[in-house]
Structures are given as C-alpha cells and as structure tokens.
Design a protein around this motif. Structure first.
Motif, PDB file in Angstrom:
ATOM      1  N   ASP A   1       0.828  -1.205   0.000  1.00 51.36           N
ATOM      2  CA  ASP A   1       0.000   0.000   0.000  1.00 51.36           C
ATOM      3  C   ASP A   1       0.866   1.260   0.000  1.00 51.36           C
ATOM      4  O   ASP A   1       0.543   2.242  -0.673  1.00 51.36           O
ATOM      5  N   LEU A   2       1.961   1.223   0.748  1.00 48.46           N
ATOM      6  CA  LEU A   2       2.882   2.353   0.787  1.00 48.46           C
ATOM      7  C   LEU A   2       3.478   2.591  -0.604  1.00 48.46           C
ATOM      8  O   LEU A   2       3.619   3.743  -1.036  1.00 48.46           O
ATOM      9  N   ALA A   3       3.819   1.529  -1.311  1.00 48.35           N
ATOM     10  CA  ALA A   3       4.371   1.655  -2.669  1.00 48.35           C
ATOM     11  C   ALA A   3       3.360   2.344  -3.585  1.00 48.35           C
ATOM     12  O   ALA A   3       3.722   3.269  -4.336  1.00 48.35           O
ATOM     13  N   ARG A   4       2.088   1.934  -3.517  1.00 50.27           N
ATOM     14  CA  ARG A   4       1.052   2.571  -4.333  1.00 50.27           C
ATOM     15  C   ARG A   4       0.908   4.052  -3.965  1.00 50.27           C
ATOM     16  O   ARG A   4       0.779   4.921  -4.834  1.00 50.27           O
ATOM     17  N   PHE A   5       0.922   4.326  -2.674  1.00 52.15           N
ATOM     18  CA  PHE A   5       0.795   5.705  -2.190  1.00 52.15           C
ATOM     19  C   PHE A   5       1.958   6.572  -2.685  1.00 52.15           C
ATOM     20  O   PHE A   5       1.745   7.691  -3.160  1.00 52.15           O
ATOM     21  N   LEU A   6       3.187   6.068  -2.594  1.00 46.14           N
ATOM     22  CA  LEU A   6       4.362   6.847  -2.998  1.00 46.14           C
ATOM     23  C   LEU A   6       4.367   7.147  -4.492  1.00 46.14           C
ATOM     24  O   LEU A   6       4.911   8.160  -4.927  1.00 46.14           O
ATOM     25  N   ARG A   7       3.760   6.258  -5.281  1.00 46.98           N
ATOM     26  CA  ARG A   7       3.676   6.514  -6.732  1.00 46.98           C
ATOM     27  C   ARG A   7       2.814   7.742  -7.026  1.00 46.98           C
ATOM     28  O   ARG A   7       3.014   8.408  -8.038  1.00 46.98           O
TER      29      ARG A   7
ATOM     30  N   LYS B   1       7.368  17.313  -4.746  1.00 47.68           N
ATOM     31  CA  LYS B   1       7.632  18.276  -3.670  1.00 47.68           C
ATOM     32  C   LYS B   1       7.426  17.608  -2.301  1.00 47.68           C
ATOM     33  O   LYS B   1       8.198  17.861  -1.366  1.00 47.68           O
ATOM     34  N   SER B   2       6.435  16.749  -2.165  1.00 45.67           N
ATOM     35  CA  SER B   2       6.208  16.034  -0.909  1.00 45.67           C
ATOM     36  C   SER B   2       7.343  15.059  -0.637  1.00 45.67           C
ATOM     37  O   SER B   2       7.822  14.944   0.495  1.00 45.67           O
ATOM     38  N   LYS B   3       7.782  14.369  -1.688  1.00 44.69           N
ATOM     39  CA  LYS B   3       8.904  13.439  -1.526  1.00 44.69           C
ATOM     40  C   LYS B   3      10.194  14.201  -1.211  1.00 44.69           C
ATOM     41  O   LYS B   3      11.041  13.701  -0.469  1.00 44.69           O
ATOM     42  N   GLN B   4      10.304  15.415  -1.717  1.00 46.67           N
ATOM     43  CA  GLN B   4      11.464  16.255  -1.394  1.00 46.67           C
ATOM     44  C   GLN B   4      11.483  16.556   0.104  1.00 46.67           C
ATOM     45  O   GLN B   4      12.531  16.468   0.743  1.00 46.67           O
ATOM     46  N   HIS B   5      10.330  16.884   0.676  1.00 47.45           N
ATOM     47  CA  HIS B   5      10.253  17.159   2.122  1.00 47.45           C
ATOM     48  C   HIS B   5      10.629  15.921   2.932  1.00 47.45           C
ATOM     49  O   HIS B   5      11.344  16.017   3.935  1.00 47.45           O
ATOM     50  N   ILE B   6      10.156  14.758   2.507  1.00 42.10           N
ATOM     51  CA  ILE B   6      10.471  13.512   3.208  1.00 42.10           C
ATOM     52  C   ILE B   6      11.983  13.263   3.165  1.00 42.10           C
ATOM     53  O   ILE B   6      12.601  12.944   4.180  1.00 42.10           O
ATOM     54  N   TRP B   7      12.576  13.422   1.983  1.00 39.81           N
ATOM     55  CA  TRP B   7      14.024  13.203   1.844  1.00 39.81           C
ATOM     56  C   TRP B   7      14.795  14.190   2.715  1.00 39.81           C
ATOM     57  O   TRP B   7      15.719  13.797   3.436  1.00 39.81           O
ATOM     58  N   GLU B   8      14.442  15.458   2.654  1.00 43.33           N
ATOM     59  CA  GLU B   8      15.163  16.483   3.415  1.00 43.33           C
ATOM     60  C   GLU B   8      15.079  16.232   4.921  1.00 43.33           C
ATOM     61  O   GLU B   8      15.999  16.551   5.657  1.00 43.33           O
ATOM     62  N   HIS B   9      13.975  15.682   5.367  1.00 45.78           N
ATOM     63  CA  HIS B   9      13.820  15.409   6.799  1.00 45.78           C
ATOM     64  C   HIS B   9      14.611  14.182   7.225  1.00 45.78           C
ATOM     65  O   HIS B   9      15.161  14.137   8.322  1.00 45.78           O
TER      66      HIS B   9
END
Length: 183
Positions: A73-79, A84-92
């Motif tokens: 489910d997480l894989a589907r969600f991340l797709r 920009k949201s993934k950028q925030h996750i990476w930066e954190h």
C-alpha cells in the motif's frame, strides 16, 4: 504538505507558536528529539492498537496487523505522491550534521540509519494520510515494523539517490515491492 516539521525549524516565531500551543497539550513522556508522543485517547478509531500490558490505550496505528500489505500500500501511495512532498520527506530523513552544527541534506544515503529514517518518514506520512484526524505516529512506534525492509533496501539498493527518489515515480516503490516479493 509543506513547510518543515517543528524539530527542523530555526524560525523563532515558530518556536514561540509551538510553546504557546504546547501549554494546551497533555504532559509528554521522555521522547527522543523529533518523535511525536501526543495521542488523542478519545478517538474511537478501530485501527488503533488495544492496550497490552503496560501500554496505554490508543498508543498508535496497528502496524503489526498490516503485515506486508503495509509496504504494498505504501508503494502505491508513494507513486501518487508529488515530487515536492517526496522532497520534504528526503530532506527530513537524509541529512548529516557538520562539525559546525549545520545540517546538510545529502544527495545519496550514506548509512542504513538514513534509509531507516526515510522509511519511518514515509510510513508516518502514509498513515497520517489514511487518518488525517489522528496525531502522527512516532518514529519509535514505526521503527520496529520497518527494520526488515530497511535491511533489504540497504543490502540491495544502497546508496539511494535523492533525484530518483523525488522524481522517479517507481524508484522507491519498486524497492518496497521487491522486498514483499522476496519473502
């Protein structure tokens, strides 16, 4: 999604607002920096764990009941998550502290711990998406449930690339799906 989490902000006004808000929250127990502990015990959400032993009611989302479907489910969600949201996750999750005390965001993961933090943040964001009315899960709650997938990703894909994580819709989801299929 936007802005920084309160533990990453150097803004004095944000600090002041946070202190003013905290006076209305119940006392927190000792937690590691950046971990959330507040739980709304009045919420009757059925996905919340039942008390076990010395664990108070409503401690967190029932991750152990999700098994490998969590990662599918997480894989589907991340797709579907915007870059920009993934950028925030990476930066954190993927940063190092220099000798002068400044934190620098890395372009690639340097350790298993960074992959662990990245996984924790992804799961926390996903579970928050599922139930926006609930407080975010703590990293302390999530960490035991992602240890095996973190080890798999570290062993097979390390180092992870920031640009691909943020911009390639299938880069990280494929790693999660590979973990599920490898079991």
């Amino acid at each position: 999604m936007g802005g920084m989490c309160s533990s990453c902000s150097d803004d004095p006004e944000a600090s002041q607002r946070r202190r003013a808000h905290e006076q209305f929250l119940p006392e927190k127990g000792k937690a590691q920096r950046g971990e959330t502990q507040y739980v709304d015990e009045m919420d009757e959400n059925p996905t919340i764990q039942q008390p076990a032993g010395d664990q108070p009611a409503g401690v967190g989302f029932a991750l152990e009941n999700m098994g490998d479907s969590l990662f599918e489910d997480l894989a589907r969600f991340l797709r579907t998550l915007p870059p920009k949201s993934k950028q925030h996750i990476w930066e954190h999750g993927v940063k190092v502290k220099a000798q002068d005390g400044k934190k620098t965001v890395c372009e690639t993961t340097r350790s298993k711990d960074q992959i662990n933090r990245l996984m924790c943040d992804c799961v926390i964001v996903y579970v928050k998406y599922l139930d926006r009315n609930r407080s975010p899960l703590s990293t302390k709650t999530v960490r035991p449930h992602i240890e095996h997938v973190t080890q798999h990703i570290y062993a097979k894909y390390h180092p992870l690339q920031r640009d691909r994580f943020e911009n390639d819709k299938s880069y990280f989801p494929t790693m999660l799906e590979d973990y599920v299929q490898s079991k």
